[in-house]
Every structure is written in structure tokens, then in C-alpha cells.
Design an enzyme around this catalytic site. Structure first.
Site, PDB file in Angstrom:
ATOM      1  N   LYS A 119       2.310  36.653 -62.230  1.00 51.02           N
ATOM      2  CA  LYS A 119       3.427  36.462 -61.306  1.00 51.02           C
ATOM      3  C   LYS A 119       3.821  34.996 -61.185  1.00 51.02           C
ATOM      4  CE  LYS A 119       3.083  40.520 -58.375  1.00 51.02           C
ATOM      5  NZ  LYS A 119       2.690  41.040 -57.061  1.00 51.02           N
ATOM      6  N   HIS A 144       4.769  41.063 -65.334  1.00 49.04           N
ATOM      7  CA  HIS A 144       3.634  40.218 -64.935  1.00 49.04           C
ATOM      8  C   HIS A 144       2.278  40.626 -65.536  1.00 49.04           C
ATOM      9  CE1 HIS A 144       2.963  43.011 -61.496  1.00 49.04           C
ATOM     10  NE2 HIS A 144       1.715  42.583 -61.558  1.00 49.04           N
TER      11      HIS A 144
HETATM   12 FE   LIG Z   1       0.275  43.503 -60.114  1.00 48.79          FE
END
Ligand SMILES: [Fe+2]
Length: 256
Positions: A119, A144
Site C-alpha cells: 500500500k 497492493h
Molecule cells: Fe491487504
């Protein structure tokens, strides 16, 4: 892991039996030389051992950096603060509860801490958005797990952790991402982290949800939804069993 000054330990011995050498290495020697030996050979050996140790140190250092990074990303964000560490700890506890060997427990703890490290590349405005995400934004967020496993891939010491990072959003029914794996195709430790990730998210404050559920409420929901298709039903059952056994006296828990 503690840092130690490295002194290569080289046994110089007249014993030439394989068993003696093995015993020496097992006792902590880094290498051994049989008499008679050449001084230059010994010096070269010491040099190469020191180089190896430095390399090892650098690698450990890179691993530390990645862990620090993981904690730093979420520290910026009130909503996820502590999430990764909690997921790491609870996942390790769950692995212990299921009787996994120590090396797996270590790996799943790392996987729990690092699962969302991908992320780092996603704009905070998107991560914190309380409104529904657009299609493009959803695609970005769904990258991500792949980004995360790419970040950790160069580290040999994290090789067993990569499948956890990559597959923590797969679903038992095959409707997850990024690989749409189904059932037992999903690495078992990724299935475990998925359950605990959701559990922790539901018991903590999130921007897209007003209320917070107590652990008991979440466990009740999990009992009802264990066949919903997201989770491995057997593992979910086991997780509920663990939570009820170990935490029943501590409920309701105060949140910080
Ligand atoms: Fe996740």
C-alpha cells in the site's frame, strides 16, 4: 536479532576425520584447517568469512528497513495504526494453536506485519476515502498484494513470506485477487492471515464504517458467515475455537 562483532572461528586441527570436523562445526566453528596449512590460505579464508558476514549483515539490515517501513506507513494513519502488528501477533498465535512448527510461526508473523506493505505506493487520499471507490481506484488498491511481494522479493530471508503477502486477499470461493485462487490452492498461511486481517479490521475503527464491533460480535458474525465463501470454513472454525478458548475471560476488551 542482535548484532554481534564478527570474529571468525577457525579450528586448526590435526584431526582429519570427517566426524571431528563435523563436531567442530557443530560446536560453533565457522571453518577448519588441517595441519599443515599455508598461512596465505588461512588469511584468504578469514577474509572471505568476514565478507560473508558483512553481506549477511546488509541483508538483515534490509529486512529491518522493510519492517520499519511497514510500521511507518500505517503510523501515519490513525485508522490502521497497529493493525499490521496485531495481525502478525494474532496470526503467529493462531499458527501455534494449530501446531505449526516454529519456522512457520516466525514466517506468518512476518507475513502478518508485511501483508499490506504494497500500500506504500497507493495515494493516501484513496486509502482513506470513505466514499465508494471508482473502478480505477479499486484497480489501484487491488495491486497492493503484488506490489508488496515485489518489494520483499529480493530478500532471501523473506522468501517463505511472499506467498502470504501475495495471496492474503484471495477468497476460498475463488472470487479474490490477484490470482483468483480457490480453496486449498491458496497458501494456508495466506488463508489464515485473511481471516485475522478481516477480524482485526472489524474490531477496529475504519473510515468507511461508523461503528466498531466488539470481539464477541465479530466472532458471532464469523460463525454465521464462515460458509459465505470468503474464508476457509475449517480454519475459520479453528480460529473461533481459539478466540473462545483464550480470550473468553477477557471480553469485552477495552480498545485503545
Ligand atoms: Fe491487504
Amino acid at each position: 536479532t542482535s548484532r554481534r562483532k564478527f570474529f571468525p572461528i577457525i579450528l586448526v586441527t590435526s584431526l582429519n576425520q570427517v566426524e571431528d570436523k563435523i563436531a567442530g562445526l557443530e560446536a560453533g566453528a565457522d571453518d577448519f584447517f588441517s595441519k599443515p596449512f599455508h598461512t596465505l590460505e588461512l588469511v584468504t579464508k578469514i577474509r572471505s568469512l568476514i565478507k560473508l558476514e558483512r553481506l549477511q549483515d546488509e541483508l538483515e539490515c534490509s529486512e529491518d528497513i522493510i519492517f520499519t517501513l511497514a510500521i511507518t506507513i500505517e503510523a501515519k494513519d490513525l485508522y490502521t495504526k497497529g493493525h499490521s502488528e496485531r495481525v502478525g501477533n494474532l496470526s503467529a498465535e493462531f499458527a501455534g494453536f494449530l501446531g505449526f512448527p516454529d519456522k512457520d510461526i516466525i514466517n506468518i508473523r512476518k507475513g502478518g506485519i508485511l501483508h499490506d506493505i504494497g500500500k506504500i505506493g497507493i495515494n493516501e487520499a484513496i486509502l482513506l476515502k470513505s466514499a465508494r471507490l471508482s473502478e480505477d481506484e479499486t484497480t489501484l488498491v487491488r495491486d497492493h498484494p503484488v506490489i508488496g511481494s515485489k518489494i520483499c522479493k529480493p530478500l532471501y530471508s523473506l522468501r517463505q513470506v511472499l506467498p502470504i503477502i501475495r495471496s492474503h486477499h484471495e477468497r476460498w470461493d475463488g472470487k479474490g485477487y490477484p490470482d483468483e485462487l480457490t480453496g486449498n490452492e491458496i497458501p494456508v498461511m495466506a488463508r489464515m492471515v485473511n481471516i485475522i486481517d478481516t477480524f482485526d479490521a472489524m474490531t477496529s475503527i475504519r473510515p468507511y464504517r461508523a461503528g466498531v464491533f466488539t470481539r464477541e460480535e465479530v466472532i458471532d458474525t464469523m460463525k454465521k458467515e464462515k460458509m459465505s465463501g470468503q474464508w476457509d470454513p475449517h480454519l475459520t472454525e479453528k480460529f473461533i475455537e481459539m478466540m473462545e478458548k483464550q480470550y473468553i475471560n477477557q471480553w469485552p476488551l477495552k480498545r485503545d
